[in-house]
Scaffold this active site. Structure first.
Site, PDB file in Angstrom:
ATOM      1  N   GLN A 114       0.865  -1.184   0.000  1.00 16.60           N
ATOM      2  CA  GLN A 114       0.000   0.000   0.000  1.00 16.60           C
ATOM      3  C   GLN A 114       0.900   1.232   0.000  1.00 16.60           C
ATOM      4  OE1 GLN A 114      -2.057   1.572   3.614  1.00 16.60           O
ATOM      5  NE2 GLN A 114      -3.930   1.002   2.526  1.00 16.60           N
TER       6      GLN A 114
ATOM      7  N   TYR B  90      -5.813  10.596   4.150  1.00 14.12           N
ATOM      8  CA  TYR B  90      -4.419  10.819   3.774  1.00 14.12           C
ATOM      9  C   TYR B  90      -4.358  11.761   2.566  1.00 14.12           C
ATOM     10  CZ  TYR B  90      -3.810   6.901   6.963  1.00 14.12           C
ATOM     11  OH  TYR B  90      -3.843   6.102   8.076  1.00 14.12           O
TER      12      TYR B  90
ATOM     13  N   ARG C 149      -9.975  -7.397  10.253  1.00 11.34           N
ATOM     14  CA  ARG C 149     -10.040  -7.919  11.616  1.00 11.34           C
ATOM     15  C   ARG C 149     -10.298  -9.415  11.674  1.00 11.34           C
ATOM     16  NH1 ARG C 149     -14.381  -3.513  13.373  1.00 11.34           N
ATOM     17  NH2 ARG C 149     -14.754  -3.791  11.138  1.00 11.34           N
TER      18      ARG C 149
END
Length: 406
Positions: free
Chosen positions: A99, A175, A349
């Protein structure tokens, strides 16, 4: 009957063995910026557990692009360590994705190297910097736009040199590239501001340059928000326009996420952060910021597939491959995404809880993840052992203190 989620899929030049992708979830496994042996093991276990591709979170394209000091910078020094990681993933039959991102105004670094104030789409007051003492941000000039796009290209080339099969350009969660897409952050009056398609112009230019540099060898995906999750933020209708721009530019895959780190972190996870988890954060700045967020966050209960309604709008508007992200934790939920036309499912998760979950789904040993969406794994990244599920044994801190290539 075998789920279609276990069939191969083509993403640009890359063929994945199935439709399961481990999402980029900050690992806390690059102390002092050096990828650790624990980071290698974390991603190796995802590939061994059946995920077709695992995504290494937050690889900054320059030192000023980090949000924290303990994050990977895609520089020459990182390549040998990351090569150990990609080799380990490949031995397990999986693909590895880096990423690539830049934090822009969302940074907690004690000092910046290239600018006095952090870069963003627009200048002025920096709400994201209140806690860290960076009250102002700088609007990017044409020279800045060109330089940072070049840093994304250099980062993608280094990812290729490190053995990655794909790069994910982060355009979400607040971001830098997300700061161009978001109407809250982007107040520009030039060709990079205005309607959603215009706000996506610079991220699309970054995509184009990365595709030109590595797109024949690596799959190039973009992570976007299908909703920013707060009043005045980008909506699903905005996401549709952004997706159309990125499709025209040639993106191989869009990863559909949501929520913003500052304004709506609860939206990212589809549930609240427990108070007990907040107190485990050792970084005092992050702990204070998280406590403040808990004051104004709405109370929401987790439900599976919580971004599905928003993501459907994007699916209906474009034809390129899409990866659904947002609360998939059962084989039924995964199959629903497949049935509704999504090409992959991205899980975070649930795979932190059990890296072997995909194999268990495939073999019939499980149909639902045991993840409780307690979100304590989210804040565990700030601990010496890095990200882990609190229902599982603690990580080996020594592995997190040992460079991957040592």
């Amino acid at each position: 009957m075998t789920s279609s989620a276990f069939t191969p899929v083509r993403i640009g030049p890359l063929t994945l063995r199935n439709r399961f992708i481990k999402s980029a979830t900050n690992e806390g496994m690059a102390k002092h910026g050096v990828p650790s042996k624990l980071l290698v093991e974390h991603h190796r276990s995802m590939a061994a557990g059946g995920a077709a591709m695992t995504t290494v979170a937050y690889c900054a394209v320059e030192a000023d692009g980090r949000t924290f000091e303990d994050q990977v910078t895609l520089d020459d020094a990182s390549i040998p360590h990351l090569r150990v990681l990609t080799d380990a993933v490949h031995r397990e039959g999986g693909a590895a994705c880096a990423q690539i991102t830049h934090g822009g105004a969302f940074t907690f670094l004690p000092q910046l190297r290239n600018t006095k104030y952090p870069l963003s789409a627009s200048g002025g007051f920096n709400a994201a910097g209140v806690i860290s003492g960076r009250l102002f941000k700088t609007a990017m000039t044409p020279a800045d736009l060109d330089r940072i796009a070049g840093e994304f290209v250099a980062g993608a080339r280094r990812a290729r040199a490190a053995g990655f099969d794909a790069v994910e350009i982060h355009m979400g969660h607040g971001y830098l590239l997300s700061q161009f897409i978001s109407p809250k952050y982007n107040r520009r009056r030039d060709e990079y501001g205005g309607a959603a398609a215009q706000r996506a112009r610079y991220p699309a230019q970054v995509l184009r340059r990365v595709l030109d540099a590595v797109g024949k060898e690596l799959a190039v995906s973009c992570k976007i928000c299908v909703t920013e999750g707060f009043k005045g933020g980008a909506t699903a209708d905005d996401a549709v326009e952004v997706a159309k721009v990125l499709e025209r530019e040639g993106a191989h895959l869009l990863v559909l996420s949501g929520g913003m780190n500052v304004e709506s972190p609860w939206a990212i996870f589809g549930s609240n952060m427990p108070a007990a988890a907040v107190e485990t954060i050792q970084n005092p700045v992050v702990k204070f910021a998280t406590r403040l967020m808990r004051i104004w966050e709405p109370k929401i209960a987790f439900h599976e597939m919580y971004f599905l309604e928003h993501s459907r709008k994007v699916r209906a508007a474009v034809k390129l491959p899409l990866a659904y992200l947002g609360g998939a934790k059962s084989l039924a939920g995964v199959q629903q995404a497949m049935d509704e036309g999504f090409d992959c499912v991205v899980m975070g998760r649930a795979l932190i809880h059990d890296p072997d979950l995909v194999n268990k789904f495939r073999d019939g040993r499980a149909s639902v993840s045991g993840c409780t969406a307690c979100n304590e794994c989210v804040v565990s990244m700030y601990t010496p052992g890095g990200t882990r599920c609190v229902l599982r044994p603690e990580n080996d801190v020594r592995l997190n203190q040992t460079p991957a290539a040592a």
